[in-house]
Scaffold this active site. Structure first.
Site: not given
Length: 392
Positions: A74-75, A104, A138-140, A142-143, A169
């Site tokens: 994608l660059k 971006r 973050g991961h599961d 953390n949420y 998730d």
């Protein structure tokens, strides 16, 4: 005809939430084209085990089921042109980058909607596109922690425990992605207009606080661990048996509680209900009684009582032996592509539609497998693009 076979979805997701969301859509018939980076590994797809005799993981064969996939760098300006060409046909896009990344790259919603005003563009992130944590990693766990759910989970003397279930998730991220996309498709059907969808895993966990969340909003009283009906404040829960296995007891309603008490030979506990005045004394008594028999002995006792008592099964027992899981066809067998007819068992989809059932056409292909095929379908020169680094 499949329920979603008229939907064409471009998938820029990794890990578990986005790929499982598009897997659900693929199983319902949607045409999913997954775009991957050849230089950025996906740790979920690299998890063992690998299909015997291949270099593809069981996760890749599962999460890639019923999908095509391509490599794009994608660059590369050429890759951006390819996406813009694809978006004329694949008019639903799902991406799982942090906020601002697609913009971006020149692939943000505002840019792509100029090409296709009917575009439905879904961004799936941990904390959403706005707010002070929008760009935080973050991961599961953390949420779950920030949502308030873990303050009510676990034991007073031990705190919350890690869970193997990806609640943020899948229950939040994957499910709400699918719901949002289907809602937007219906809106587009009515109006002809596409739209932008901002799905956050954290957001979806707030309603999962459920009755305890509603209780707090009404009373401003927090619910601590082992304090409420469903988190250890009643006799609802899990009890160890004589053989070190466990029994689940969900006998909350009076009629179920009466049958449970009859089954364990404690009819005097019926009047106290599953929320007795002396909870610790009653729990100790029930624990001692349940531990006097093996799990399977208790299964025999309760099999005809219909009182919300079930054994805690291992994966082997659930997937290989459980009659309900077999009857519902929740474990399926799928052919592994690029092998000599090798088949693998997988987790099936939970949907049961009478007019347009599930089709498990084939498992996931190795990443990048369909790149040449898709580029040629677009009428572009694959070999020339490859020389320019479009796919690497």
């Amino acid at each position: 005809m499949k329920a979603l076979e008229n939907l064409k979805i471009l998938d820029f997701t990794t890990l578990l939430p986005g790929p499982y969301a598009t897997l659900m859509l693929a199983d319902l018939g949607a045409d999913i084209l997954k775009v991957s980076s050849p230089s950025k590994p996906d740790i979920v797809l690299e998890y063992e085990p690998f299909v015997e005799g291949t270099e593809i993981s069981a996760n890749e064969v599962w999460l890639g089921r019923n999908k095509r996939n391509i490599f794009l760098n994608l660059k590369s300006p050429d890759a951006i042109k390819i996406v813009k060409k694809l978006i004329q046909e694949y008019d639903i896009l799902v991406e799982q980058f942090r906020p601002g990344v697609m913009e971006r790259l020149g692939l943000g919603y505002e840019e792509l909607r100029k090409i296709n005003p009917a575009l439905i563009y879904c961004s799936l992130t941990g904390y959403g596109q706005t707010g002070p944590l929008a760009n935080a990693a973050g991961h599961d766990c953390n949420y779950m922690a920030r949502s308030g759910n873990l303050a009510m989970a676990g034991y007073r003397n031990a705190g919350p425990a890690p869970m193997n279930i990806q609640i943020a998730d899948i229950c939040s991220g994957s499910s709400n992605t699918v719901i949002s996309i289907l809602a937007a498709v219906n809106y587009r059907h009515m109006t002809g207009n596409g739209q932008y969808l901002d799905v956050a895993m954290m957001d979806g966990l707030i309603p999962l606080t459920g009755m305890d969340g509603i209780r707090y909003l009404a009373t401003h009283e927090d619910s601590g661990r082992e304090s409420r009906r469903l988190n250890g404040g009643s006799l609802y829960g899990y009890y160890e048996t004589k053989d070190g296995e466990y029994l689940s007891v969900g006998s909350l309603e009076p009629k179920f509680w009466a049958k449970f008490c009859t089954g364990i030979g404690c009819t005097d506990l019926i009047k106290e209900t599953a929320e007795p005045s002396n909870i610790e004394s009653a729990r100790k008594r029930v624990r001692e009684i349940v531990k006097s028999k093996t799990r399977d002995e208790w299964v025999s006792v309760f099999q005809d009582l219909d009182c919300c008592v079930e054994p805690v099964l291992s994966l082997q027992e659930a997937f290989d032996e459980d009659v309900q899981i077999k009857a519902r066809e929740l474990i399926v067998e799928v052919e592994v592509p690029c092998t000599d007819g090798k088949k693998i068992r997988q987790l099936g989809s939970p949907f049961k539609l009478s007019a347009c059932g599930m089709t498990y056409k084939e498992g996931g292909y190795p990443l990048g497998y369909h790149t040449r095929e898709v580029i040629q379908e677009l009428g572009m020169d694959y070999d020339e693009l490859e020389k320019r680094g479009t796919f690497t």
